[in-house]
Write a protein that holds these residues in place. Structure first.
Motif, PDB file in Angstrom:
ATOM      1  N   LYS A  50      -2.283  -1.996  14.602  1.00 48.39           N
ATOM      2  CA  LYS A  50      -0.805  -2.257  15.245  1.00 48.39           C
ATOM      3  C   LYS A  50      -0.453  -3.381  15.044  1.00 48.39           C
ATOM      4  O   LYS A  50       0.595  -3.786  15.170  1.00 48.39           O
ATOM      5  CB  LYS A  50      -2.236  -2.332  16.436  1.00 48.39           C
ATOM      6  N   SER A  51      -1.150  -4.455  14.368  1.00 47.56           N
ATOM      7  CA  SER A  51      -0.622  -5.619  13.783  1.00 47.56           C
ATOM      8  C   SER A  51       0.041  -4.997  12.657  1.00 47.56           C
ATOM      9  O   SER A  51      -0.402  -5.369  11.571  1.00 47.56           O
ATOM     10  CB  SER A  51      -1.298  -6.840  14.039  1.00 47.56           C
ATOM     11  N   GLU A  52       1.433  -4.816  12.867  1.00 49.82           N
ATOM     12  CA  GLU A  52       1.740  -5.827  11.014  1.00 49.82           C
ATOM     13  C   GLU A  52       1.999  -7.017  10.170  1.00 49.82           C
ATOM     14  O   GLU A  52       0.938  -6.099   8.601  1.00 49.82           O
ATOM     15  CB  GLU A  52       2.963  -5.285  12.122  1.00 49.82           C
ATOM     16  N   GLU A  53       1.974  -7.248  10.754  1.00 49.51           N
ATOM     17  CA  GLU A  53       1.257  -8.944  10.411  1.00 49.51           C
ATOM     18  C   GLU A  53      -0.183  -8.754   8.971  1.00 49.51           C
ATOM     19  O   GLU A  53      -0.176  -8.815   8.315  1.00 49.51           O
ATOM     20  CB  GLU A  53       1.606 -10.127  11.499  1.00 49.51           C
ATOM     21  N   ARG A  54      -1.265  -8.223  10.104  1.00 52.22           N
ATOM     22  CA  ARG A  54      -2.447  -7.790   9.836  1.00 52.22           C
ATOM     23  C   ARG A  54      -2.742  -7.356   9.092  1.00 52.22           C
ATOM     24  O   ARG A  54      -3.270  -7.617   7.517  1.00 52.22           O
ATOM     25  CB  ARG A  54      -3.379  -7.349  11.213  1.00 52.22           C
ATOM     26  N   ILE A  93       0.027  -6.127   6.199  1.00 55.94           N
ATOM     27  CA  ILE A  93       0.195  -6.532   5.358  1.00 55.94           C
ATOM     28  C   ILE A  93      -0.443  -6.903   4.632  1.00 55.94           C
ATOM     29  O   ILE A  93      -0.787  -7.850   3.227  1.00 55.94           O
ATOM     30  CB  ILE A  93       1.822  -7.400   5.733  1.00 55.94           C
ATOM     31  N   ALA A  94      -1.520  -8.393   5.149  1.00 57.33           N
ATOM     32  CA  ALA A  94      -2.653  -9.549   4.858  1.00 57.33           C
ATOM     33  C   ALA A  94      -3.303  -8.940   4.507  1.00 57.33           C
ATOM     34  O   ALA A  94      -4.049  -9.401   3.415  1.00 57.33           O
ATOM     35  CB  ALA A  94      -2.567 -10.388   5.997  1.00 57.33           C
ATOM     36  N   SER A  95      -4.068  -7.787   4.817  1.00 58.50           N
ATOM     37  CA  SER A  95      -4.849  -7.102   4.792  1.00 58.50           C
ATOM     38  C   SER A  95      -4.794  -6.104   3.492  1.00 58.50           C
ATOM     39  O   SER A  95      -5.928  -6.322   2.568  1.00 58.50           O
ATOM     40  CB  SER A  95      -5.491  -6.347   5.725  1.00 58.50           C
ATOM     41  N   ILE A  96      -3.636  -5.539   3.005  1.00 61.94           N
ATOM     42  CA  ILE A  96      -3.322  -4.504   2.101  1.00 61.94           C
ATOM     43  C   ILE A  96      -3.177  -5.642   0.551  1.00 61.94           C
ATOM     44  O   ILE A  96      -3.581  -5.538  -0.109  1.00 61.94           O
ATOM     45  CB  ILE A  96      -2.058  -3.900   2.233  1.00 61.94           C
ATOM     46  N   ASN A  97      -2.548  -6.852   1.205  1.00 62.96           N
ATOM     47  CA  ASN A  97      -2.097  -7.870  -0.124  1.00 62.96           C
ATOM     48  C   ASN A  97      -4.075  -8.443  -0.312  1.00 62.96           C
ATOM     49  O   ASN A  97      -3.856  -8.604  -1.927  1.00 62.96           O
ATOM     50  CB  ASN A  97      -0.987  -9.423   0.352  1.00 62.96           C
ATOM     51  N   LEU A  98      -4.861  -8.550   0.206  1.00 64.23           N
ATOM     52  CA  LEU A  98      -6.249  -9.152   0.187  1.00 64.23           C
ATOM     53  C   LEU A  98      -6.422  -7.486  -0.765  1.00 64.23           C
ATOM     54  O   LEU A  98      -7.256  -8.118  -1.611  1.00 64.23           O
ATOM     55  CB  LEU A  98      -7.110  -8.855   0.979  1.00 64.23           C
ATOM     56  N   LEU A  99      -6.657  -6.686  -0.256  1.00 66.38           N
ATOM     57  CA  LEU A  99      -7.359  -5.586  -0.996  1.00 66.38           C
ATOM     58  C   LEU A  99      -6.388  -5.422  -2.299  1.00 66.38           C
ATOM     59  O   LEU A  99      -6.490  -5.169  -2.987  1.00 66.38           O
ATOM     60  CB  LEU A  99      -6.471  -4.375  -0.385  1.00 66.38           C
ATOM     61  N   LYS A 100      -4.684  -5.877  -2.334  1.00 66.23           N
ATOM     62  CA  LYS A 100      -4.207  -5.476  -3.971  1.00 66.23           C
ATOM     63  C   LYS A 100      -5.116  -6.711  -4.695  1.00 66.23           C
ATOM     64  O   LYS A 100      -5.618  -6.214  -5.943  1.00 66.23           O
ATOM     65  CB  LYS A 100      -3.030  -5.861  -3.905  1.00 66.23           C
ATOM     66  N   GLU A 101      -5.342  -8.001  -4.569  1.00 68.96           N
ATOM     67  CA  GLU A 101      -6.200  -9.357  -5.022  1.00 68.96           C
ATOM     68  C   GLU A 101      -7.208  -8.378  -5.192  1.00 68.96           C
ATOM     69  O   GLU A 101      -7.750  -8.672  -6.937  1.00 68.96           O
ATOM     70  CB  GLU A 101      -6.592 -10.658  -4.438  1.00 68.96           C
ATOM     71  N   ALA A 102      -8.426  -7.839  -4.579  1.00 64.62           N
ATOM     72  CA  ALA A 102      -9.760  -7.193  -5.444  1.00 64.62           C
ATOM     73  C   ALA A 102      -9.503  -6.310  -6.215  1.00 64.62           C
ATOM     74  O   ALA A 102     -10.063  -6.335  -7.413  1.00 64.62           O
ATOM     75  CB  ALA A 102     -10.439  -6.956  -3.358  1.00 64.62           C
ATOM     76  N   ARG A 129       1.945   1.359   8.576  1.00 68.00           N
ATOM     77  CA  ARG A 129       1.107   1.933   7.376  1.00 68.00           C
ATOM     78  C   ARG A 129       1.733   1.037   5.922  1.00 68.00           C
ATOM     79  O   ARG A 129       2.849   1.522   6.215  1.00 68.00           O
ATOM     80  CB  ARG A 129       1.262   3.120   7.313  1.00 68.00           C
ATOM     81  N   ARG A 130       0.515   1.050   5.303  1.00 66.12           N
ATOM     82  CA  ARG A 130       1.353   0.186   3.703  1.00 66.12           C
ATOM     83  C   ARG A 130       0.402   1.194   3.032  1.00 66.12           C
ATOM     84  O   ARG A 130      -1.309   1.557   3.872  1.00 66.12           O
ATOM     85  CB  ARG A 130       0.890  -1.650   4.147  1.00 66.12           C
ATOM     86  N   HIS A 131       0.574   0.993   1.131  1.00 66.77           N
ATOM     87  CA  HIS A 131      -0.250   1.460   0.734  1.00 66.77           C
ATOM     88  C   HIS A 131      -0.089   2.009  -0.253  1.00 66.77           C
ATOM     89  O   HIS A 131       0.992   1.235  -0.940  1.00 66.77           O
ATOM     90  CB  HIS A 131      -0.147   3.761   0.702  1.00 66.77           C
ATOM     91  N   ILE A 132      -0.570   1.931  -1.220  1.00 64.81           N
ATOM     92  CA  ILE A 132      -1.875   1.249  -2.939  1.00 64.81           C
ATOM     93  C   ILE A 132      -1.620   2.491  -3.295  1.00 64.81           C
ATOM     94  O   ILE A 132      -2.365   3.332  -3.064  1.00 64.81           O
ATOM     95  CB  ILE A 132      -2.178   0.305  -2.945  1.00 64.81           C
ATOM     96  N   ILE A 133      -1.291   3.376  -4.508  1.00 69.02           N
ATOM     97  CA  ILE A 133      -1.098   3.624  -4.913  1.00 69.02           C
ATOM     98  C   ILE A 133      -1.678   3.700  -6.892  1.00 69.02           C
ATOM     99  O   ILE A 133      -1.313   2.936  -7.215  1.00 69.02           O
ATOM    100  CB  ILE A 133       0.049   4.641  -5.398  1.00 69.02           C
ATOM    101  N   LEU A 134      -3.014   4.284  -7.101  1.00 63.33           N
ATOM    102  CA  LEU A 134      -3.246   3.548  -8.429  1.00 63.33           C
ATOM    103  C   LEU A 134      -3.529   4.842  -9.113  1.00 63.33           C
ATOM    104  O   LEU A 134      -3.805   5.884  -8.191  1.00 63.33           O
ATOM    105  CB  LEU A 134      -5.378   3.666  -8.402  1.00 63.33           C
ATOM    106  N   LYS A 135      -3.617   4.696 -10.181  1.00 61.13           N
ATOM    107  CA  LYS A 135      -3.383   5.757 -11.099  1.00 61.13           C
ATOM    108  C   LYS A 135      -4.536   5.133 -12.659  1.00 61.13           C
ATOM    109  O   LYS A 135      -4.646   4.232 -12.855  1.00 61.13           O
ATOM    110  CB  LYS A 135      -1.901   5.914 -11.916  1.00 61.13           C
TER     111      LYS A 135
END
Length: 657
Positions: free
Chosen positions: A571-575, A577-586, A616-622
């Motif tokens: 529900k929170s766009e800020e949260r 964005i922060a979560s998916i950035n942490l996910l990308k770092e991991a 909704r934000r996403h990361i695609i992995l290949k």
């Protein structure tokens, strides 16, 4: 006594509960337990007398099943599904098993076919081409070759081959699972199968009540019925001896589940074939690129049907250029002329309106050129900030003022604003009877059987529909198919968009000319120079397939790589964005640590950037290999934590929207 159970939550381990005095709990049954303060249905793996030490046990609340409703084979399948799609065994069992608590006692067959009607059993003699395929499959089965693809033109009689193989396997005491993409559109198929198999047939799909699904599951599990037809979830049905799984229209995206675990029924079927020594027979006029590639690599046996059954001719396909996207000019002169000729001759017409286009694309009104991302070869979409955005890698650019191909300044935004088309057709053909079939109308009970009856009686002149009209219908009086705007959906931000459009157009074209009169197809497009339409005009699937392989190999898309999509919503766009950035770092840290060769695209806003109040934000992995991909995701997913951001993991995604 104690029972080890799996809970339908994302928890890998099983949990032990005490069995109360006087309660009989059987392995491979369902029970009610309290977990985390909530009463839930759990799945019993084993019952034993060893009390775990170190903590107090809860008691089982109640028994759902007096007898087992599955066995070790489904447990193995749940483990495979969980490990393949990064879900828990409990989630996989919850997806696989019916949710009904008491099996319905009413007879299922009559309810299944009361709307479709009954037909007398009939035998169909296979023609020489069909007989060759049948003989080859049965002979190779004896030699241990279990996975097959029947690549046959529309109307070539693939169903008859499935039925003949099923008859032979039934005679050997085995059971058949017959998968179809859309249950609501399969009344004609049900009619056909009911006429052949009668009481031996059950259906299994989400339109049935939970208790009806449980009753049909049990009939098939006990061997009381030995042919089951259903949608993707029917791939989990259990039986005494599995002989074959049929996957009709195997290219269809409906075989991919969109909730956890996000399994693909085709992969589950192939796994079962290996484990249970059963046949998997897939069929399509437009096979998935990955499936045909697997055949060429020798992983699956390929069979071809080049002619229509009964000597019906293939339709002539004409590509017609549209010069405007305005609603009033949606019907070209050739389409209007051929429609009038067909109806005046007592024939019927199908119009396809593909509504899959959801977000505007910017397209040249003169030559049909669209903006593509240079890094991903994927269409960029127009956004409210008046920028173009790639939903794979996040690249942005300004909306071009001129066409990059012809220099025209006629740059139009085209989306799904085609709701007025039904009114336009009705106004153009005032004396013709129009029937509309789309997702909304098909949900109404009786709509599809009503359509079938009216089409057979000649009470419909023009059938207007979305993708639904391209699937499963066999109307012998249809001699014209019109595709109103082939460009819609062509430029979705998805590497499979061209394949989906090609399959859709070839499938709907296959509805024309299935009887004694020749068929014609008129495909209207803004971009008649697109190479895709050359393949469609020539009905050249293989040429399209080869061109698609070149693109995918260059850009590392399936079948040359495996994909995963990680989507964070909340529900929170800020949260988010922060979560998916942490996910990308991991992901980057774990990729570097493992030495895996993984390409990371994004994060970026998903094409549907907000649904139901969730951003909704996403990361695609290949990656060329799946195991390193799964390992990195499993090690990284803990980066998204808390109740205000939720992570969706999709292995081998079919749809990236």
């Amino acid at each position: 006594m104690f029972a080890d159970v799996y809970i339908p939550y994302p928890l890998d381990e099983s949990f032990t509960y005490r069995v109360p005095e006087g309660m009989s709990v059987k392995p491979f049954s369902r029970v009610k337990v309290n977990f985390g303060g909530r009463n839930v249905i759990a799945f019993v793996h084993s019952v034993h007398g060893e009390e775990p030490a170190g903590f107090e046990l809860k008691e089982i609340i109640g028994v759902v099943d007096d007898e087992p409703i599955f066995d070790d084979r489904l447990m193995d399948l749940a483990r495979y599904t969980g490990s393949s799609y990064l879900s828990s065994i409990g989630e996989a069992l919850s997806m696989a098993l019916p949710s009904g608590l008491r099996p319905s006692k009413a007879r299922s067959r009559n309810l299944a076919f009361e709307e479709a009607g009954e037909i007398a059993p009939r035998d169909v003699k296979l023609n020489d081409e069909q007989r060759t395929v049948y003989d080859d499959i049965m002979a190779s089965r004896e030699a241990g070759s279990l996975s097959h693809l029947i690549f046959g033109v529309t109307g070539s009689g693939k169903t008859e081959i499935y039925i003949e193989i099923a008859k032979q396997l039934l005679a050997l005491g085995q059971s058949i699972i017959y998968l179809v993409p859309e249950i609501s559109l399969s009344s004609m198929l049900f009619e056909r199968l009911n006429g052949v198999f009668g009481d031996d047939l059950v259906i299994y799909h989400s339109h049935l009540t939970p208790n009806r699904r449980l009753a049909n599951w049990l009939r098939f599990y006990r061997g009381e019925a030995r042919v089951a037809v259903g949608t993707r979830s029917a791939v989990f049905l259990q039986c005494p001896s599995l002989g074959m799984i049929v996957i009709d229209e195997e290219h269809d995206g409906s075989y991919k589940e969109q909730s956890t675990p996000r399994y693909n029924a085709r992969r589950i079927a192939l796994y079962r074939a290996r484990k249970e020594k059963a046949l998997v027979v897939m069929g399509s006029a437009t096979p998935a690129v990955e499936t045909l590639y697997a055949c060429e690599r020798g992983l699956m046996r390929l069979h071809r049907l080049a002619r229509r059954f009964g000597n019906a001719s293939m339709p002539v396909i004409e590509i017609v250029k549209l010069h405007s996207t305005k609603p009033g000019r949606m019907l070209s002169t050739p389409l209007k002329l051929q429609t009038k000729r067909a109806v005046d001759a007592g024939r019927q017409v199908i119009y396809l309106l593909n509504r899959r286009g959801f977000a505007p694309i910017v397209i040249c009104g003169r030559c049909g050129w669209t903006v593509e991302c240079p890094d991903c070869s994927i269409a960029m979409n127009y956004h409210r900030d008046r920028n173009m955005l790639c939903h794979y890698c996040g690249r942005q650019r300004a909306v071009p003022l001129k066409c990059g191909r012809c220099g025209s300044e006629e740059m139009d935004k085209v989306g799904s604003g085609t709701q007025r088309v039904e009114e336009i057709i009705a106004k153009e053909f005032r004396d013709f009877t129009l029937f509309r079939l789309d997702q909304d109308s098909s949900r109404k009970r009786g709509t599809v059987p009503d359509l079938i009856t009216k089409m057979k009686r000649g009470e419909v002149d023009i059938l207007l529909g979305t993708q639904l009209v391209a699937k499963g219908f066999d109307f012998h009086n249809v001699t014209l198919v019109g595709v109103l705007l082939a460009d819609i959906g062509m430029n979705l931000p998805d590497f499979r968009s061209a394949e989906r459009i090609f399959a859709l157009l070839m499938q709907v074209a296959g509805r024309s000319g299935r009887g004694d009169a020749p068929g014609r197809v008129i495909v209207q497009t803004l971009d008649d120079e697109n190479p895709l339409f050359r393949y469609i005009r020539n009905q050249d699937y293989y040429g399209f397939y080869l061109s698609e392989l070149e693109v995918r190999k260059a850009l590392l898309y399936p079948p040359f790589a495996r994909l995963a999509r990680l989507l964070v919503r909340g529900k929170s766009e800020e949260r988010v964005i922060a979560s998916i950035n942490l996910l990308k770092e991991a992901i980057e840290e774990n990729t570097a640590r493992s030495g895996a060769d993984i390409r990371v695209l994004g994060p970026s806003a998903a094409p549907f950037a907000k649904i139901g109040g969730n951003y909704r934000r996403h990361i695609i992995l290949k990656s060329r290999e799946m195991e390193p991909l799964r390992s990195v995701i499993a090690a990284s997913r803990g980066a998204v934590a808390g109740r205000d951001a939720y992570l969706e993991i999709d292995i081998d995604p079919y749809d990236l929207l």
